[in-house]
Each structure stands twice: as C-alpha cells, then as structure tokens.
Design a protein around this motif. Structure first.
Motif, short mmCIF file in Angstrom:
data_model
loop_
_atom_site.label_atom_id
_atom_site.label_comp_id
_atom_site.label_asym_id
_atom_site.label_seq_id
_atom_site.Cartn_x
_atom_site.Cartn_y
_atom_site.Cartn_z
N MET A 93 0.78 -1.27 0.02
CA MET A 93 -0.01 0.02 0.58
C MET A 93 0.89 1.10 -0.23
SD MET A 93 -3.07 0.70 -0.07
CE MET A 93 -4.12 1.99 0.16
N GLU A 94 1.90 0.68 0.76
CA GLU A 94 2.61 2.22 0.38
C GLU A 94 3.55 3.10 -0.59
OE1 GLU A 94 5.88 2.56 3.71
OE2 GLU A 94 4.48 1.20 5.35
N GLU A 95 3.59 1.48 -1.46
CA GLU A 95 4.20 1.73 -2.71
C GLU A 95 3.39 2.36 -3.60
OE1 GLU A 95 3.81 -1.25 -1.63
OE2 GLU A 95 5.80 -2.04 -0.53
N LEU A 96 2.13 2.13 -3.45
CA LEU A 96 0.89 2.69 -3.93
C LEU A 96 1.09 4.42 -3.85
CD1 LEU A 96 -1.29 2.83 -6.27
CD2 LEU A 96 -2.90 2.18 -4.40
N MET A 97 0.67 4.52 -2.69
CA MET A 97 1.00 6.07 -2.18
C MET A 97 1.84 6.49 -2.42
SD MET A 97 -2.42 6.43 -0.35
CE MET A 97 -1.66 8.25 0.04
N ILE A 98 3.36 6.24 -2.42
CA ILE A 98 4.40 6.80 -3.10
C ILE A 98 4.37 7.23 -4.48
CG2 ILE A 98 6.77 6.83 -3.72
CD1 ILE A 98 7.08 5.72 -0.70
N GLY A 99 4.02 6.10 -5.24
CA GLY A 99 3.73 6.33 -6.80
C GLY A 99 2.59 7.23 -7.41
N ALA A 100 1.69 7.96 -6.28
CA ALA A 100 0.13 8.68 -6.51
C ALA A 100 0.86 9.99 -5.94
CB ALA A 100 -0.91 8.12 -5.56
N ASN A 101 1.37 10.64 -5.19
CA ASN A 101 1.56 11.23 -4.32
C ASN A 101 2.83 11.59 -5.00
OD1 ASN A 101 0.31 11.64 -1.57
ND2 ASN A 101 2.25 10.52 -0.60
N MET A 102 3.77 11.01 -5.89
CA MET A 102 4.42 11.88 -6.71
C MET A 102 3.79 12.28 -8.07
SD MET A 102 7.82 11.58 -6.30
CE MET A 102 8.56 11.66 -7.61
N ALA A 103 2.61 11.20 -8.61
CA ALA A 103 1.98 11.26 -9.50
C ALA A 103 1.25 13.54 -9.49
CB ALA A 103 0.57 11.11 -9.86
N ILE A 104 1.07 13.61 -8.13
CA ILE A 104 -0.20 14.17 -7.74
C ILE A 104 1.30 15.68 -7.88
CG2 ILE A 104 -1.14 15.91 -6.53
CD1 ILE A 104 -2.26 13.23 -4.75
N VAL A 105 2.33 15.35 -7.51
CA VAL A 105 3.13 16.50 -7.32
C VAL A 105 3.57 17.25 -8.43
CG1 VAL A 105 5.38 17.48 -6.72
CG2 VAL A 105 3.96 16.10 -5.20
N PHE A 106 3.81 15.95 -9.78
CA PHE A 106 4.83 15.76 -11.29
C PHE A 106 3.24 16.64 -11.88
CE2 PHE A 106 7.94 13.23 -9.78
CZ PHE A 106 9.00 14.54 -10.10
N GLY A 107 2.17 16.40 -11.57
CA GLY A 107 1.14 16.68 -12.03
C GLY A 107 0.80 18.15 -11.86
N VAL A 108 0.76 18.62 -10.62
CA VAL A 108 0.15 19.95 -10.35
C VAL A 108 1.57 21.00 -11.35
CG1 VAL A 108 0.72 21.81 -8.70
CG2 VAL A 108 -1.01 19.39 -7.77
N ILE A 109 3.03 20.69 -11.10
CA ILE A 109 4.48 21.20 -12.26
C ILE A 109 3.71 21.25 -13.07
CG2 ILE A 109 6.20 20.90 -12.00
CD1 ILE A 109 7.22 20.33 -9.32
N TYR A 110 3.04 20.53 -13.86
CA TYR A 110 3.03 20.45 -15.05
C TYR A 110 2.47 21.56 -15.50
CZ TYR A 110 1.63 19.14 -19.26
OH TYR A 110 1.34 19.47 -20.84
N LYS A 111 0.76 21.81 -14.27
CA LYS A 111 -0.34 22.27 -14.70
C LYS A 111 0.10 23.88 -14.99
CE LYS A 111 -3.73 20.43 -16.56
NZ LYS A 111 -3.80 20.15 -17.26
N VAL A 112 1.47 24.20 -13.74
CA VAL A 112 1.52 25.42 -13.64
C VAL A 112 2.59 25.99 -14.63
CG1 VAL A 112 2.64 26.46 -11.90
CG2 VAL A 112 1.31 25.25 -11.11
#
Length: 133
Positions: A1-20
């Motif tokens: 479950m931790e691996e999934l959360m790490i991947g989800a957090n990375m995707a959210i961070v990079f998604g926000v940076i990309y959108k900015v």
C-alpha cells in the motif's frame, strides 16, 4: 500500500507542476496572439464568436447522470454476480481467494458500468448535435 501512495503522491506533485507551467505558457501564447492581431480586427468580426459558436445547452448534467447511473448499475450487477458465484462470501467462511475474487468482480463491474454510462451519454450528445445542425 505504501508503494501505491508514493506513486500517487509523485503523480500529484508532477501533475501540479506541469499544470502551473502549462498555465504560464498558454498565457504567453494568448498574449502573443492578441499582440499579433493588433488593430487588424474590427468588433464585427467577433460577433458570432472567434472559432466556434457555443451551444445553447450543456451536457454536463447528462454526463454526470449517466456516469452515476452506470456506476450504480455496475454495483448492482457486481452484487448479483457475487451472490451467484461466491456463496461462501456471505456465509462467513470465506478465504483470501474468495475476498480477492469478490473485490475484482466489484471493481470490474463498477468500471464497466461507469464506462458504459459515459458511452451512452456520448451517443445521446451526438444525436442532439445532429438534430441541431
């Protein structure tokens, strides 16, 4: 479950940076287009819209309704499939394999139902567009 959360957090961070970055780039492109047009355009040019004419009605309610209807139908279908195929799930004598099968059945039925609902809403929208043209 931790691996999934790490991947989800990375995707959210990079998604926000990309959108900015995309926001600033699009703003710069729009400003360049406005500067390029200059005084060449007169207000009568924009009377009917720049690129497209917006429709008088929106399909967002239809999309959301069909999506929720499809999700509900998927849950109901999943419940019936579990009742038919996994009787031990309701007796309390289930094992790991039964729990996994039930979760796969529910997940697949919900996703298929939601996707089917969106396809149905697309077909309805397409028919409405043909009628209005």
């Amino acid at each position: 479950m931790e691996e999934l959360m790490i991947g989800a957090n990375m995707a959210i961070v990079f998604g926000v940076i990309y959108k900015v970055f995309e926001l600033f780039v699009c703003r710069r492109e729009r400003m360049m287009l406005i500067e390029k047009m200059g005084d060449k355009q007169v207000p009568e040019t924009f009377k009917n819209g720049i690129m497209y004419r917006p429709s008088s009605f929106s399909f967002s309610g239809l999309r959301i309704g069909c999506l929720l209807l499809g999700l509900g139908a998927g849950l109901l279908t999943g419940y019936f499939l579990v009742c038919v195929t996994q009787q031990s799930y309701f007796s309390g004598k289930e094992g790991w394999a039964v729990n996994e099968a039930v979760s796969i059945i529910y997940g697949a039925c919900v996703l298929l139902g939601g996707g089917l609902g969106l396809v149905i809403s697309y077909l309805i929208e397409k028919e409405q567009w043909k009628k209005n043209k």
